[in-house]
Motif scaffolding. Structure first.
Motif, PDB file in Angstrom:
ATOM      1  N   HIS A  84      -9.070  -4.310   0.151  1.00 40.40           N
ATOM      2  CA  HIS A  84      -9.164  -4.488  -1.310  1.00 40.40           C
ATOM      3  C   HIS A  84      -8.066  -5.402  -1.850  1.00 40.40           C
ATOM      4  O   HIS A  84      -8.026  -5.686  -3.041  1.00 40.40           O
ATOM      5  CB  HIS A  84      -9.055  -3.140  -2.025  1.00 40.40           C
ATOM      6  N   ARG A  85      -7.113  -5.795  -0.958  1.00 36.70           N
ATOM      7  CA  ARG A  85      -5.965  -6.580  -1.429  1.00 36.70           C
ATOM      8  C   ARG A  85      -6.162  -8.045  -1.176  1.00 36.70           C
ATOM      9  O   ARG A  85      -6.653  -8.427  -0.113  1.00 36.70           O
ATOM     10  CB  ARG A  85      -4.681  -6.162  -0.704  1.00 36.70           C
ATOM     11  N   ILE A 133       1.176   5.337   0.188  1.00 37.32           N
ATOM     12  CA  ILE A 133       0.483   6.588   0.512  1.00 37.32           C
ATOM     13  C   ILE A 133       1.468   7.736   0.327  1.00 37.32           C
ATOM     14  O   ILE A 133       2.556   7.736   0.907  1.00 37.32           O
ATOM     15  CB  ILE A 133      -0.039   6.568   1.975  1.00 37.32           C
ATOM     16  N   ASP A 182      -2.209   4.610  -3.585  1.00 35.98           N
ATOM     17  CA  ASP A 182      -3.456   4.120  -3.000  1.00 35.98           C
ATOM     18  C   ASP A 182      -4.173   5.246  -2.264  1.00 35.98           C
ATOM     19  O   ASP A 182      -5.391   5.246  -2.153  1.00 35.98           O
ATOM     20  CB  ASP A 182      -3.158   2.976  -2.024  1.00 35.98           C
ATOM     21  N   ALA A 183      -3.392   6.171  -1.740  1.00 38.58           N
ATOM     22  CA  ALA A 183      -3.976   7.325  -1.054  1.00 38.58           C
ATOM     23  C   ALA A 183      -2.992   8.478  -1.115  1.00 38.58           C
ATOM     24  O   ALA A 183      -1.782   8.269  -1.243  1.00 38.58           O
ATOM     25  CB  ALA A 183      -4.281   6.980   0.398  1.00 38.58           C
ATOM     26  N   GLN A 234      -6.508   4.544   7.406  1.00 39.49           N
ATOM     27  CA  GLN A 234      -6.823   4.203   6.008  1.00 39.49           C
ATOM     28  C   GLN A 234      -6.284   2.823   5.625  1.00 39.49           C
ATOM     29  O   GLN A 234      -6.745   2.217   4.664  1.00 39.49           O
ATOM     30  CB  GLN A 234      -6.203   5.226   5.038  1.00 39.49           C
ATOM     31  N   THR A 276      -8.543   8.842  -1.424  1.00 42.00           N
ATOM     32  CA  THR A 276      -8.297   7.488  -1.932  1.00 42.00           C
ATOM     33  C   THR A 276      -9.149   7.361  -3.191  1.00 42.00           C
ATOM     34  O   THR A 276      -9.875   8.298  -3.541  1.00 42.00           O
ATOM     35  CB  THR A 276      -8.740   6.406  -0.918  1.00 42.00           C
ATOM     36  N   ARG A 277      -9.094   6.204  -3.809  1.00 39.52           N
ATOM     37  CA  ARG A 277      -9.925   6.039  -4.999  1.00 39.52           C
ATOM     38  C   ARG A 277     -11.406   5.951  -4.627  1.00 39.52           C
ATOM     39  O   ARG A 277     -12.284   6.128  -5.457  1.00 39.52           O
ATOM     40  CB  ARG A 277      -9.485   4.802  -5.776  1.00 39.52           C
ATOM     41  N   ASP A 278     -11.676   5.682  -3.344  1.00 43.35           N
ATOM     42  CA  ASP A 278     -13.067   5.528  -2.902  1.00 43.35           C
ATOM     43  C   ASP A 278     -13.671   6.805  -2.346  1.00 43.35           C
ATOM     44  O   ASP A 278     -14.858   6.846  -2.054  1.00 43.35           O
ATOM     45  CB  ASP A 278     -13.150   4.454  -1.798  1.00 43.35           C
ATOM     46  N   ILE A 313       0.878  -1.172   0.000  1.00 47.41           N
ATOM     47  CA  ILE A 313       0.000   0.000   0.000  1.00 47.41           C
ATOM     48  C   ILE A 313       0.911   1.216   0.000  1.00 47.41           C
ATOM     49  O   ILE A 313       1.826   1.307   0.829  1.00 47.41           O
ATOM     50  CB  ILE A 313      -0.901  -0.005   1.261  1.00 47.41           C
ATOM     51  N   LEU A 320      -7.934   0.018   2.973  1.00 44.43           N
ATOM     52  CA  LEU A 320      -7.192  -0.184   1.720  1.00 44.43           C
ATOM     53  C   LEU A 320      -6.749  -1.647   1.618  1.00 44.43           C
ATOM     54  O   LEU A 320      -6.785  -2.249   0.545  1.00 44.43           O
ATOM     55  CB  LEU A 320      -5.951   0.727   1.669  1.00 44.43           C
ATOM     56  N   ARG A 321      -6.339  -2.222   2.759  1.00 42.87           N
ATOM     57  CA  ARG A 321      -5.905  -3.618   2.801  1.00 42.87           C
ATOM     58  C   ARG A 321      -7.054  -4.562   2.411  1.00 42.87           C
ATOM     59  O   ARG A 321      -6.837  -5.591   1.780  1.00 42.87           O
ATOM     60  CB  ARG A 321      -5.393  -3.914   4.214  1.00 42.87           C
TER      61      ARG A 321
END
Ligand code: CTP
Length: 410
Positions: free
Chosen positions: A405-406, A328, A351-352, A398, A376-378, A326, A402-403
């Motif tokens: 999604h992995r 950032i 990712d952020a 965050q 973030t993308r969200d 990730i 984010l994790r």
């Protein structure tokens, strides 16, 4: 939640009254303990009226002919009942006594008798602050895990200018709340166990000649706050730092690599990258270096032109080499914050991104406070002005979404 608010004898003692009130506003019970010299600056009655609690002023409050046994053991019951010991202001004398384990009054005895976290907000004359004895005492206390709310710089009551002014009320209250919040949910707070977080911090320096360099205003405080918060939440932390002015946090699970130039930072970061599961690039990396560094000191003369060459973008290189980490990044912006931040999020494959408005006074560069927007993308998270410590925690919050999604860790 209950704290003991120790007040030692300095001009800033009156400010402890405001701290007591602010903490009470946050639902904290405040038991004030004053040293003898503090009582020369402010009357115990002021605190008693504010807190509605008896103010402790003496180790053996006689109240009569013979010492009272209850008061003789009171330090033990207070020591056991508090969630934190907070000292505002902390004089050079109290820091020295704490560092050396001296207990010759109620406050210093309480300090030894309690296992609660200790927070000190020093305030004193600039020379006393800078004295090697004070700095060594602070070092000792820091190594012992005492939280130090660093004093600010400016005009001091003694008429001198420099470091030693009691930190802002909000910074002290934030530091206390931070400690109180971590305590009860300690298990929940250790949510980063298993992560290895590579954090970069501070400025870089690009040499011009043997005595001069090009750098920037970064103090390293934001990056160090992230490193410290990551370590507190259980992560192994690899900190790569430029020549920052902030104090390095001292924590067992923190490994520090010191660098100067962008090129050195690049080598260190790329070398450590395979070990990292998360990368947070808070460093203010120099975008240019001097094409030909002068071997000898450049002598004064007519106009001087330096030819600068662009530095590699470390973050972009990380994005190109990363496996499943990730990543950032930070964006230091003075205008069109969100649009510029979003561009960097995309162009650096992050990712952020944490967007800093570096044009605002009182936050950002060299301040203990910051206000950021995390993209973030969200979506986006706005963190209104608060301590850098709090901002650090909101950034680390965050990681878990984010994790999610992995598929797996790197
Ligand atoms: N960064 C980097 N390597 C560089 C420059 C920046 O890794 N040579 C990283 C910084 O650590 C930060 C992010 O890129 O996480 C954004 O830095 P910033 O200075 O805001 O942007 P730049 O990419 O330098 O773009 P500009 O200065 O044009 O805004």
């Amino acid at each position: 939640m209950k704290i003991a608010l120790g007040v030692s004898g300095g001009i800033a003692a009156y400010k402890a009254a405001e701290i007591a009130r602010l903490l009470q506003d946050r639902g904290v019970r405040v038991q004030v303990v004053m040293t003898r010299s503090a009582q020369e600056f402010i009357r115990p009655l002021s605190f008693a009226a504010l807190t509605g609690e008896k103010v402790i002023t003496d180790l053996f409050s006689t109240g009569g002919e013979t010492p009272n046994l209850d008061s003789a053991v009171e330090h033990i019951s207070v020591a056991q009942s508090i969630h934190a010991l907070v000292v505002v202001p902390a004089t050079a004398d109290i820091l020295a006594k704490f560092a050396h384990g001296i207990c010759d009054d109620f406050l210093t005895t309480l300090h030894l008798a309690t296992t609660a976290p200790v927070i000190v907000a020093p305030a004193m004359n600039v020379n006393m602050w800078n004295h090697a004895a004070t700095q060594q005492n602070l070092q000792t206390l820091r190594a012992r895990g005492v939280h130090i709310v660093e004093p600010g710089s400016g005009y001091l009551a003694c008429g001198m200018i420099g470091a030693g002014r009691l930190a802002a009320n909000e910074a002290i209250v934030d530091a206390v709340m931070q400690v109180l919040e971590v305590k009860p949910g300690a298990a929940a707070e250790r949510d980063l166990v298993g992560e290895t977080i590579l954090v970069t911090a501070g400025p870089t320096r690009e040499k011009i000649d043997p005595v001069r360099y090009i750098s920037n205003r970064s103090s390293g405080k934001m990056g160090y706050a992230i490193a410290e918060a990551s370590a507190q939440r259980g992560a192994r932390v690899l900190l790569v730092t430029g020549p920052a002015t902030a104090k390095l946090p001292e924590l067992a699970n923190l490994e520090v690599t010191r660098v100067e130039s962008t090129d050195e930072m690049r080598s260190a970061v790329l070398g450590l990258l395979p070990q990292a599961t998360v990368v947070i690039k808070a460093a203010a990396v120099g975008d240019y270096h001097v094409k030909a560094i002068a071997e000898h000191k450049i002598k004064r003369g007519g106009p001087l032109t330096l030819e600068l060459e662009p530095n590699p973008d470390i973050l972009k290189e990380i994005a190109a080499r990363k496996h499943n980490q990730i990543v950032i990044g930070f964006a230091a912006e003075t205008q069109d914050l969100l649009a510029n931040g979003r561009k960097k999020l995309e162009s650096k494959s992050l990712d952020a991104i944490v967007i800093n408005d570096v044009s605002r006074d009182g936050i950002g560069f060299d301040s203990d406070r910051n206000a950021v927007t995390i993209l973030t993308r969200d979506g986006e998270t706005v963190v209104a002005e608060t301590s850098k410590c709090e901002v650090a925690h909101r950034i680390l919050d965050q990681i878990s979404p984010l994790r999610a999604h992995r598929p797996a860790r790197a």
